[in-house]
Design an enzyme around this catalytic site. Structure first.
Site, short mmCIF file in Angstrom:
data_model
loop_
_atom_site.label_atom_id
_atom_site.label_comp_id
_atom_site.label_asym_id
_atom_site.label_seq_id
_atom_site.Cartn_x
_atom_site.Cartn_y
_atom_site.Cartn_z
N CYS A 31 0.84 -1.19 0.00
CA CYS A 31 0.00 0.00 0.00
C CYS A 31 0.88 1.25 0.00
O CYS A 31 1.53 1.53 -1.00
CB CYS A 31 -1.00 -0.03 1.15
SG CYS A 31 -2.37 1.13 0.96
N HIS B 98 -3.44 -5.66 0.74
CA HIS B 98 -2.89 -5.92 2.08
C HIS B 98 -2.76 -7.41 2.35
O HIS B 98 -3.56 -7.99 3.09
CB HIS B 98 -3.75 -5.23 3.14
CG HIS B 98 -3.59 -3.76 3.15
ND1 HIS B 98 -2.57 -3.13 3.83
CD2 HIS B 98 -4.29 -2.79 2.52
CE1 HIS B 98 -2.67 -1.82 3.65
NE2 HIS B 98 -3.70 -1.59 2.85
N GLU C 247 -0.79 -8.80 4.24
CA GLU C 247 -0.52 -9.04 5.66
C GLU C 247 -1.80 -9.19 6.48
O GLU C 247 -1.78 -9.64 7.61
CB GLU C 247 0.36 -7.92 6.23
CG GLU C 247 -0.37 -6.64 6.59
CD GLU C 247 -0.74 -5.72 5.42
OE1 GLU C 247 -1.22 -4.60 5.69
OE2 GLU C 247 -0.58 -6.11 4.25
#
Length: 178
Positions: free
Chosen positions: A19, A149, A151
């Protein structure tokens, strides 16, 4: 900072930007070129979403290239459901740069529709990224950046969303050093 990053890359280190981290890697030249340098008017960049506002949703992406240690545990054609949340995630570049990135295998992830086809259409491509680009790598594959994202996955997350969410990026990054 520049010197420390250059030393990291000289000793075969890895860099990931997700991001805003992806935006930073592009703005300093580490993506797509793998070196810190000043941007020119002809360089790729990330800019405001075509819808003119922040997006926060799940998207489907497809792996287009695995020419990176970060991608050791995925295959070309694999699809993943990834959360996105950004206001400036649209990847833009001139045709020459885009064609070079595709030819070099530096576009590793693209937004796809319900038929797993790369698309420019919203809501599948939530920011209007050219060529449906969600993530790219440097020529040597050690620097990777993406808008989604990755993660934000794991046990008890997004349990009402179906599809593979784990691109195994971090697992692959750790394995690279073993």
């Amino acid at each position: 900072i520049k010197e420390a990053i250059e030393k990291l890359l000289d000793r075969e280190g890895l860099i990931i930007g997700i991001c805003n981290g992806f935006q930073a890697l592009v703005k300093v030249g580490l993506l797509p070129d793998g070196v810190i340098r000043d941007m020119t008017k002809d360089d790729a960049t990330l800019t405001f979403n075509t819808i003119g506002r922040h997006v926060s949703q799940m998207v489907k992406t497809r792996i287009s290239s695995v020419k990176s240690p970060w991608l050791a545990n995925v295959n070309v054609g694999d699809t993943h459901i990834i959360p996105v949340s950004h206001g400036e995630g649209r990847f833009v570049a001139n045709k020459e740069v885009l064609d070079r990135l595709i030819a070099n295998g530096q576009v590793f992830s693209q937004y796809v529709d319900e038929n797993d086809e790369v698309t420019m259409k919203s809501p599948f491509n939530p920011n209007g990224s050219m060529y449906g680009i969600e993530g790219i790598i440097s020529e040597d594959g050690r620097v990777i950046g993406k808008m989604g994202h990755s993660e934000r996955q794991g046990d008890n997350r997004n349990i009402n969303i179906y599809g593979d969410m784990d691109q195994k990026l971090f697992e692959s990054g750790v394995a690279y050093f073993k």
